[in-house]
Design a protein around this motif. Structure first.
Motif, PDB file in Angstrom:
ATOM      1  N   ARG A 286      48.703   2.181   7.959  1.00 53.60           N
ATOM      2  CA  ARG A 286      47.595   0.562   7.030  1.00 53.60           C
ATOM      3  C   ARG A 286      46.362   0.174   7.716  1.00 53.60           C
ATOM      4  O   ARG A 286      45.689   0.119   7.408  1.00 53.60           O
ATOM      5  N   THR A 287      47.028  -0.167   9.065  1.00 51.28           N
ATOM      6  CA  THR A 287      46.000  -0.778   9.666  1.00 51.28           C
ATOM      7  C   THR A 287      45.207   0.276  10.447  1.00 51.28           C
ATOM      8  O   THR A 287      43.764  -0.232  10.904  1.00 51.28           O
ATOM      9  N   ARG A 288      45.415   1.213  10.801  1.00 52.61           N
ATOM     10  CA  ARG A 288      44.049   2.517  11.885  1.00 52.61           C
ATOM     11  C   ARG A 288      43.659   2.799  10.564  1.00 52.61           C
ATOM     12  O   ARG A 288      42.630   2.970  10.957  1.00 52.61           O
ATOM     13  N   TYR A 289      43.777   3.012   9.503  1.00 48.01           N
ATOM     14  CA  TYR A 289      43.435   3.663   7.965  1.00 48.01           C
ATOM     15  C   TYR A 289      43.033   2.760   7.118  1.00 48.01           C
ATOM     16  O   TYR A 289      44.068   2.647   6.119  1.00 48.01           O
ATOM     17  N   PRO A 290      42.335   1.967   7.121  1.00 50.31           N
ATOM     18  CA  PRO A 290      42.391   0.901   5.863  1.00 50.31           C
ATOM     19  C   PRO A 290      42.278   1.781   4.096  1.00 50.31           C
ATOM     20  O   PRO A 290      41.300   2.733   4.584  1.00 50.31           O
ATOM     21  N   GLY A 291      42.524   1.262   3.215  1.00 51.17           N
ATOM     22  CA  GLY A 291      43.038   1.498   2.163  1.00 51.17           C
ATOM     23  C   GLY A 291      44.464   2.791   1.737  1.00 51.17           C
ATOM     24  O   GLY A 291      44.251   3.736   0.937  1.00 51.17           O
ATOM     25  N   SER A 292      44.589   3.381   3.543  1.00 47.25           N
ATOM     26  CA  SER A 292      45.776   4.655   3.057  1.00 47.25           C
ATOM     27  C   SER A 292      46.727   3.698   2.817  1.00 47.25           C
ATOM     28  O   SER A 292      47.833   4.585   2.400  1.00 47.25           O
ATOM     29  N   ALA A 293      47.440   2.355   2.525  1.00 48.13           N
ATOM     30  CA  ALA A 293      48.430   2.217   1.581  1.00 48.13           C
ATOM     31  C   ALA A 293      48.451   2.717  -0.257  1.00 48.13           C
ATOM     32  O   ALA A 293      49.739   3.237  -0.731  1.00 48.13           O
TER      33      ALA A 293
ATOM     34  N   ARG B 269      45.817  12.931   4.913  1.00 50.05           N
ATOM     35  CA  ARG B 269      44.281  12.851   4.460  1.00 50.05           C
ATOM     36  C   ARG B 269      43.670  13.416   3.497  1.00 50.05           C
ATOM     37  O   ARG B 269      43.561  12.402   2.803  1.00 50.05           O
TER      38      ARG B 269
END
Length: 244
Positions: free
Chosen positions: A222-229, A32
């Motif tokens: 990706r669903t849990r943390y938007p932008g993590s893609a 993170r």
């Protein structure tokens, strides 16, 4: 010093592998944040696809991250914390105290982390072996499936999939000399021609499971943390093969 240490710190974290998914935590987007100070203090925060990911996997990755960062010359202090996990408080306290897995989860940790590592190293080896041998069958149509029992390390093409397999063979303690047989069971014993189809099917099932779990967990993150893609590296795709 900050800029000098940040690159080796990231490269060290790239060595930390999710045991179930057989991918670096950096490629999966599990890192993170990474902060490095001028005085050599390193702080890393990790995140996982769900809050209920297995505590043993979570602790193993966080502990490995702390170990590899500590080994970097010039690093004075390392803090690794796992965010948003149902056992974050326990895990982070155990990491801070260097308590080890069993003392972090007293009465619950029946399996040693080294035993866990060994289990998933065997799975990673089986998956890598199947990738290479299935590709070999595709590229060399004169080979019959049962012929794979005689394929040696020297017969393999010099390509990334082969190097990946050799790394995984080394991790489980198998011989990587040119004459070493490639198709072996989990104990490193060679297969007879009659055993080849079963061993290959078993290894293929393992590979499909690993790749399926990776795809699923990447999507959950990706669903849990938007932008993590943006923090996830593409996973290398498996080449097609003859056997199914």
């Amino acid at each position: 010093m900050t800029s000098e240490l940040r690159k080796p710190a990231w490269e060290a974290l790239h060595q930390v592998i999710d045991p179930e998914l057989d991918e670096p935590i950096t490629d999966l987007g599990f890192v993170r944040s990474l902060e490095v100070t001028e005085s050599g203090e390193v702080e890393v925060h990790l995140r996982l696809p769900t809050s209920f990911c297995a505590p043993n996997f979570a602790y193993l990755m966080a502990s490995d991250a702390k170990d590899v960062l500590r080994a970097i010359p010039g690093v004075a202090c390392v803090v690794v914390e796992l965010d948003d996990h149902h056992d974050s408080e326990l895990i982070n306290a155990g990491l801070a105290a260097d308590a080890g897995y069993r003392d972090t989860f007293p009465g619950e940790a029946d399996e040693d982390l080294e035993e866990l590592r060994a289990t998933f190293r065997r799975k990673a080896h089986a998956a890598a072996m199947e990738r290479v041998l299935t590709r070999l069958l595709k590229d060399r149509p004169e080979l019959a499936e049962e012929d794979l029992h005689a394929i040696t390390v020297a017969d393999l093409p010099d390509e990334p999939a082969t190097r990946s397999l050799l790394n995984r063979r080394a991790a489980v303690g198998f011989d990587n000399s040119a004459s070493a047989l490639v198709l072996v069971d989990d104990a490193g014993d060679p297969c007879t021609p009659e055993q080849v189809p079963f061993r290959l099917r078993f290894a293929r099932a393992t590979r499909i499971s690993v790749e399926g779990n990776s795809h699923f967990c990447r999507g959950l993150l990706r669903t849990r943390y938007p932008g993590s893609a943006a923090d996830q590296a593409p996973r290398a795709t498996t080449s097609g093969g003859r056997a199914s």
